[in-house]
Design a protein around this motif. Structure first.
Motif, PDB file in Angstrom:
ATOM      1  N   MET A   1       0.849  -1.196   0.000  1.00 49.68           N
ATOM      2  CA  MET A   1       0.000   0.000   0.000  1.00 49.68           C
ATOM      3  C   MET A   1       0.884   1.245   0.000  1.00 49.68           C
ATOM      4  O   MET A   1       1.204   1.804   1.042  1.00 49.68           O
ATOM      5  N   LYS A   2       1.313   1.658  -1.182  1.00 49.40           N
ATOM      6  CA  LYS A   2       2.231   2.783  -1.289  1.00 49.40           C
ATOM      7  C   LYS A   2       1.718   3.760  -2.337  1.00 49.40           C
ATOM      8  O   LYS A   2       1.140   3.375  -3.351  1.00 49.40           O
ATOM      9  N   CYS A   3       1.970   5.046  -2.074  1.00 53.10           N
ATOM     10  CA  CYS A   3       1.527   6.080  -3.001  1.00 53.10           C
ATOM     11  C   CYS A   3       2.404   7.311  -2.848  1.00 53.10           C
ATOM     12  O   CYS A   3       2.884   7.604  -1.743  1.00 53.10           O
ATOM     13  N   LEU A   4       2.649   7.996  -3.967  1.00 51.64           N
ATOM     14  CA  LEU A   4       3.301   9.306  -3.927  1.00 51.64           C
ATOM     15  C   LEU A   4       2.528  10.220  -4.870  1.00 51.64           C
ATOM     16  O   LEU A   4       2.257   9.853  -6.017  1.00 51.64           O
ATOM     17  N   LEU A   5       2.166  11.387  -4.367  1.00 49.16           N
ATOM     18  CA  LEU A   5       1.341  12.333  -5.120  1.00 49.16           C
ATOM     19  C   LEU A   5       1.990  13.707  -5.109  1.00 49.16           C
ATOM     20  O   LEU A   5       2.539  14.142  -4.093  1.00 49.16           O
ATOM     21  N   ILE A   6       1.936  14.380  -6.257  1.00 50.81           N
ATOM     22  CA  ILE A   6       2.282  15.799  -6.333  1.00 50.81           C
ATOM     23  C   ILE A   6       1.026  16.526  -6.783  1.00 50.81           C
ATOM     24  O   ILE A   6       0.412  16.162  -7.799  1.00 50.81           O
ATOM     25  N   ALA A   7       0.624  17.525  -6.026  1.00 49.31           N
ATOM     26  CA  ALA A   7      -0.604  18.251  -6.334  1.00 49.31           C
ATOM     27  C   ALA A   7      -0.367  19.748  -6.192  1.00 49.31           C
ATOM     28  O   ALA A   7       0.528  20.197  -5.465  1.00 49.31           O
ATOM     29  N   ASN A  77      -4.119   3.295  10.176  1.00 46.62           N
ATOM     30  CA  ASN A  77      -2.668   3.128  10.333  1.00 46.62           C
ATOM     31  C   ASN A  77      -1.879   3.448   9.065  1.00 46.62           C
ATOM     32  O   ASN A  77      -0.709   3.057   8.952  1.00 46.62           O
ATOM     33  N   HIS A  78      -2.475   4.163   8.137  1.00 45.46           N
ATOM     34  CA  HIS A  78      -1.724   4.649   6.984  1.00 45.46           C
ATOM     35  C   HIS A  78      -0.890   5.862   7.419  1.00 45.46           C
ATOM     36  O   HIS A  78      -1.406   6.785   8.053  1.00 45.46           O
ATOM     37  N   LEU A  79       0.398   5.841   7.068  1.00 49.17           N
ATOM     38  CA  LEU A  79       1.309   6.922   7.425  1.00 49.17           C
ATOM     39  C   LEU A  79       1.401   7.899   6.258  1.00 49.17           C
ATOM     40  O   LEU A  79       1.664   7.504   5.119  1.00 49.17           O
ATOM     41  N   TYR A  80       1.190   9.192   6.557  1.00 49.45           N
ATOM     42  CA  TYR A  80       1.242  10.244   5.545  1.00 49.45           C
ATOM     43  C   TYR A  80       2.392  11.191   5.867  1.00 49.45           C
ATOM     44  O   TYR A  80       2.527  11.653   7.004  1.00 49.45           O
ATOM     45  N   ILE A  81       3.218  11.494   4.848  1.00 45.66           N
ATOM     46  CA  ILE A  81       4.279  12.488   4.970  1.00 45.66           C
ATOM     47  C   ILE A  81       4.002  13.581   3.951  1.00 45.66           C
ATOM     48  O   ILE A  81       3.764  13.294   2.760  1.00 45.66           O
ATOM     49  N   LEU A  82       4.033  14.836   4.388  1.00 44.55           N
ATOM     50  CA  LEU A  82       3.740  15.966   3.509  1.00 44.55           C
ATOM     51  C   LEU A  82       4.936  16.904   3.442  1.00 44.55           C
ATOM     52  O   LEU A  82       5.642  17.112   4.435  1.00 44.55           O
ATOM     53  N   HIS A  83       5.148  17.450   2.258  1.00 41.53           N
ATOM     54  CA  HIS A  83       6.239  18.411   2.071  1.00 41.53           C
ATOM     55  C   HIS A  83       5.791  19.415   1.017  1.00 41.53           C
ATOM     56  O   HIS A  83       5.483  19.035  -0.113  1.00 41.53           O
ATOM     57  N   GLN A  84       5.721  20.691   1.397  1.00 36.42           N
ATOM     58  CA  GLN A  84       5.261  21.725   0.470  1.00 36.42           C
ATOM     59  C   GLN A  84       6.447  22.489  -0.088  1.00 36.42           C
ATOM     60  O   GLN A  84       7.318  22.957   0.661  1.00 36.42           O
ATOM     61  N   VAL A  85       6.506  22.592  -1.412  1.00 31.99           N
ATOM     62  CA  VAL A  85       7.546  23.351  -2.108  1.00 31.99           C
ATOM     63  C   VAL A  85       6.842  24.425  -2.926  1.00 31.99           C
ATOM     64  O   VAL A  85       6.214  24.120  -3.950  1.00 31.99           O
ATOM     65  N   ASP A  86       6.934  25.663  -2.474  1.00 34.54           N
ATOM     66  CA  ASP A  86       6.218  26.767  -3.120  1.00 34.54           C
ATOM     67  C   ASP A  86       4.732  26.432  -3.212  1.00 34.54           C
ATOM     68  O   ASP A  86       4.085  26.274  -2.202  1.00 34.54           O
ATOM     69  N   GLU A  87       4.201  26.285  -4.425  1.00 37.28           N
ATOM     70  CA  GLU A  87       2.769  26.044  -4.587  1.00 37.28           C
ATOM     71  C   GLU A  87       2.457  24.582  -4.905  1.00 37.28           C
ATOM     72  O   GLU A  87       1.355  24.266  -5.348  1.00 37.28           O
ATOM     73  N   VAL A  93       2.605   8.130   1.011  1.00 36.70           N
ATOM     74  CA  VAL A  93       1.738   7.333   1.879  1.00 36.70           C
ATOM     75  C   VAL A  93       2.255   5.900   1.927  1.00 36.70           C
ATOM     76  O   VAL A  93       2.687   5.348   0.910  1.00 36.70           O
ATOM     77  N   ASN A  94       2.196   5.310   3.126  1.00 39.80           N
ATOM     78  CA  ASN A  94       2.469   3.882   3.272  1.00 39.80           C
ATOM     79  C   ASN A  94       1.416   3.270   4.182  1.00 39.80           C
ATOM     80  O   ASN A  94       1.146   3.789   5.265  1.00 39.80           O
ATOM     81  N   GLY A  95       0.830   2.158   3.713  1.00 40.88           N
ATOM     82  CA  GLY A  95      -0.220   1.520   4.499  1.00 40.88           C
ATOM     83  C   GLY A  95       0.077   0.100   4.887  1.00 40.88           C
ATOM     84  O   GLY A  95      -0.772  -0.574   5.482  1.00 40.88           O
ATOM     85  N   ASP A  96       1.291  -0.413   4.546  1.00 38.72           N
ATOM     86  CA  ASP A  96       1.621  -1.802   4.887  1.00 38.72           C
ATOM     87  C   ASP A  96       2.696  -1.914   5.953  1.00 38.72           C
ATOM     88  O   ASP A  96       3.141  -3.020   6.278  1.00 38.72           O
ATOM     89  N   GLY A  97       3.151  -0.788   6.505  1.00 36.32           N
ATOM     90  CA  GLY A  97       4.148  -0.815   7.577  1.00 36.32           C
ATOM     91  C   GLY A  97       5.568  -1.075   7.115  1.00 36.32           C
ATOM     92  O   GLY A  97       6.478  -1.174   7.945  1.00 36.32           O
ATOM     93  N   GLU A  98       5.802  -1.159   5.805  1.00 40.33           N
ATOM     94  CA  GLU A  98       7.141  -1.458   5.312  1.00 40.33           C
ATOM     95  C   GLU A  98       8.044  -0.228   5.285  1.00 40.33           C
ATOM     96  O   GLU A  98       9.261  -0.363   5.206  1.00 40.33           O
ATOM     97  N   GLU A  99       7.460   0.967   5.327  1.00 35.74           N
ATOM     98  CA  GLU A  99       8.241   2.198   5.243  1.00 35.74           C
ATOM     99  C   GLU A  99       7.913   3.102   6.420  1.00 35.74           C
ATOM    100  O   GLU A  99       6.754   3.235   6.810  1.00 35.74           O
ATOM    101  N   GLY A 100       8.960   3.712   6.974  1.00 38.18           N
ATOM    102  CA  GLY A 100       8.782   4.664   8.053  1.00 38.18           C
ATOM    103  C   GLY A 100       8.818   6.089   7.536  1.00 38.18           C
ATOM    104  O   GLY A 100       8.866   6.347   6.329  1.00 38.18           O
ATOM    105  N   GLU A 101       8.833   7.032   8.464  1.00 36.52           N
ATOM    106  CA  GLU A 101       8.830   8.446   8.082  1.00 36.52           C
ATOM    107  C   GLU A 101      10.045   8.800   7.239  1.00 36.52           C
ATOM    108  O   GLU A 101       9.940   9.506   6.241  1.00 36.52           O
TER     109      GLU A 101
END
Length: 680
Positions: A1-7, A77-87, A93-101
């Motif tokens: 359960m992994k995802c990376l999004l740029i919005a 228990n899904h872990l979300y990490i956010l990082h804002q660069v300008d706009e 996101v990780n939902g299987d516990g395989e990745e930490g912060e």
């Protein structure tokens, strides 16, 4: 359960990458909410709906409070990490516990690095970057996103399997004689012939190197080239591996096979299966009719809407056309980031690649653009801080000098095919406000115009280096014939060595040669952070072969311990510790970071700066922590060349502690001996 999004701040999807599990959960979640008789929504719409509340709340907090959240864990228990660069907002996101912060944050920064290498200074303007990441043309968008997704997949694969990407340092093939011969060939024959050819279309080859899987066989830089940073080199290796992936099915040879350099023996034993192309890797499981791939939908209700890019196939680009990359260059006046180069990846054999980096004829324009961008960024910062008038430009390029150089720059551009009307209009308005008699001068009212100038300069950069312009028949890169000639020259030179190199890449260094001097030592990794190079025994974990680490599960267990140790040491390094020793069951782990001067004399460790938990990850690929660390440490050693080293060791727990520490000291002094490693 992994995802990376740029919005964007308005929750418009600029890029997404998901694994099959996350994709399936999204489709199940939003498919069940559809009314009967309607098809599933486009995947992009679904993922935008899911993340819109997070993106908007994060952007709102930054706008109103000047601060926002960087991580949270949801009820599932899904872990979300956010990082804002300008706009732009990056979410991992990780939902299987395989990745930490730290893993998710590292993935975000690596994605940001990849985008910088592909788009250069356009990344400094959020409006322009949004246009590049989300082109209006659906086919172009599909090609771009598929390329970025492939790069991220390749990086994740390398980080999970390759020690050099685990510690983010370059590994060389250890064979001094062959390495020196290859460097001499690259210098005196290959690069010289390429740069003297009339078919080079004004480009100049600055760097040439040969990769065997992810390891460097030889690297040559021309005298006019600046050093290639470790961060850029690792990124280029990711790009080369994405174009020509190494075969994962190559059998690991035994240690006795390394001694023969003749390349004799059965061809089928040494040579891997042909690496799949981009189309092969994505379409290998799809049925073929007359050689044409058949589209295969996940669900019969999936509709091919305009933005439904998940199942859209795009023809690959012409392989003879180079990839434009933007890399760091050190000039007389300092560092210039994101300077344009042409990247050529020429496959020699499966697993062996020749990489050429060429300087484009108009690269001087990029240096000028960066100089002006830096000047306006500094002016904007000074105005924000309340400095006005002459105080706003103190310690930087004088306003009158900036005015003269920029007027001259725009005039020169106007004589080419570059559209400068918008830049000219904004610059004229800026001058009227800043320099006109009786005008407001250098005041806070210019902050918005500084931003406008930066956007227009990035637009000029985009026209010069990201948009194909001019006559289509005019060559703008090394000709196909010249590339083929270079390919053939290197193949002829390495023909007798290719089988040996493929074997050597899998067993570059073995623990056998160290066991006599260091009994009880199971594994080690030593890194020269000043040069970005590493030395470590190969880790063989396949079921088919036996190594000194054992076979299959045993070797896999040791590998997992090494990966865990690296993550643990980074945690303590972030807290300011340069030495870590710990016992884990039957094993004893050690980690040391130290500094030396040019003569090899060990310097006092001193204090290591403590980093906040949400800072950029420690490494050299996405953010060069060790360059910052060396600058920080060198403040107290003016006039000395300071070098930084790291050593990680794994011993059997039954070995006495004093013997282990003695081993570490001896190993550190022995590893960088010229007799053991090539002087490159």
């Amino acid at each position: 359960m992994k995802c990376l999004l740029i919005a964007s701040e308005s929750a418009e999807v600029l890029f997404h990458w998901t694994d099959p599990d996350f994709q399936q959960s999204i489709q199940e979640q939003y498919g069940s909410s559809q009314e009967e008789g309607q098809g599933l929504p486009a995947f992009e719409d679904s993922i935008s709906t899911l993340f819109a509340p997070i993106v908007i709340s994060c952007s709102t907090m930054m706008d109103r409070l000047g601060d926002g959240y960087t991580s949270f864990t949801a009820e599932n228990n899904h872990l979300y990490i956010l990082h804002q660069v300008d706009e732009c907002v990056y979410i991992a996101v990780n939902g299987d516990g395989e990745e930490g912060e730290d893993d998710l944050r590292r993935k975000i920064y690596v994605m940001k690095k990849l985008i910088e290498v592909l788009f250069g200074m356009v990344t400094l303007s959020s409006p322009l970057l949004r246009k590049e990441l989300r082109p209006q043309d659906t086919e172009r968008r599909a090609r771009l996103w598929k390329h970025l997704q492939g790069l991220l997949d390749t990086y994740c694969r390398l980080r999970d399997s390759d020690q050099s990407f685990l510690v983010e340092a370059v590994e060389r093939l250890i064979h001094p004689t062959l390495c020196e011969q290859c460097i001499e060939f690259l210098e005196r024959r290959l690069v010289q012939q390429l740069n003297s050819s009339a078919e080079r279309a004004g480009e100049e080859v600055l760097h040439a190197f040969i990769l065997v899987h992810t390891k460097l066989l030889a690297f040559y830089s021309s005298r006019s080239a600046s050093a290639l940073s470790t961060s850029d080199l690792l990124t280029l290796i990711v790009m080369a591996q994405n174009m020509y992936p190494s075969s994962a099915d190559l059998d690991d040879p035994g240690p006795e096979d390394i001694d023969s350099t003749s390349g004799s023996g059965q061809e089928s034993y040494y040579t891997p299966e042909p690496s799949p192309t981009d189309n092969d890797s994505s379409d290998s499981d799809k049925p073929l009719i007359g050689g044409t791939p058949v589209f295969e939908f996940i669900d019969p209700d999936v509709q091919m809407a305009e933005d439904s890019l998940q199942t859209l196939e795009v023809p690959p680009p012409d392989p003879s056309t180079p990839c434009r990359v933007f890399l760091e260059v050190s000039g007389k006046d300092g560092l210039y980031p994101m300077m344009p180069h042409s990247l050529y990846c020429l496959p020699l054999w499966p697993g062996i690649t020749l990489v050429l980096l060429a300087k484009v004829p108009t690269s001087a324009v990029a240096m000028s653009v960066y100089t002006f961008l830096e000047a306006f960024a500094k002016l904007e910062k000074r105005l924000h801080e309340g400095h006005e008038g002459s105080a706003a430009t103190r310690g930087q390029l004088s306003v009158h000098e900036l005015r003269h150089k920029l007027d001259k720059f725009i005039k020169a551009l106007a004589q080419s095919e570059i559209q400068t009307a918008h830049l000219q209009n904004v610059w004229t308005e800026f001058k009227n406000r800043a320099f006109a008699k009786g005008g407001p001068g250098l005041s806070k009212g210019l902050i918005g115009w500084c931003k406008n100038m930066k956007t227009q300069l990035c637009g000029i950069y985009r026209q010069c280096f990201l948009i194909e312009s001019g006559s289509a028949h005019v060559p703008r890169h090394l000709s196909s014939a010249l590339q083929e000639r270079a390919q053939t020259m290197v193949q002829d030179t390495l023909m007798d060595w290719k089988d040996f190199l493929l074997v050597k890449s899998k067993r570059n260094i073995t623990m056998v040669s160290y066991l006599e001097d260091f009994p009880g030592l199971i594994h080690f990794i030593c890194v020269d952070r000043s040069t970005g190079q590493m030395i470590a025994p190969s880790l063989s974990i396949t079921e088919r072969t036996t190594s000194e680490l054992g076979k299959g599960p045993v070797a896999q267990f040791i590998k997992s311990k090494v990966w865990s140790l690296v993550n643990t040491t980074r945690h303590y390094l972030r807290k300011g510790y340069s030495t870590v020793t710990l016992r884990d069951g039957d094993f004893y782990f050690c980690y040391f970071l130290w500094f030396e001067n040019e003569t090899g004399y060990k310097l006092d460790a001193g204090e290591i700066p403590i980093l906040p938990d949400d800072s950029a990850p420690i490494g050299m690929l996405a953010w060069n922590y060790y360059r910052k660390l060396l600058r920080y440490y060198s403040k107290n050693h003016q006039g000395e060349v300071v070098k930084c080293y790291e050593l990680l060791t794994v011993h059997l727990g039954v070995i006495p502690t004093e013997i282990i520490l003695q081993h570490c000291r001896q190993l550190a002094s022995k590893l960088w001996e010229p007799s053991r490693n090539p002087l490159l």
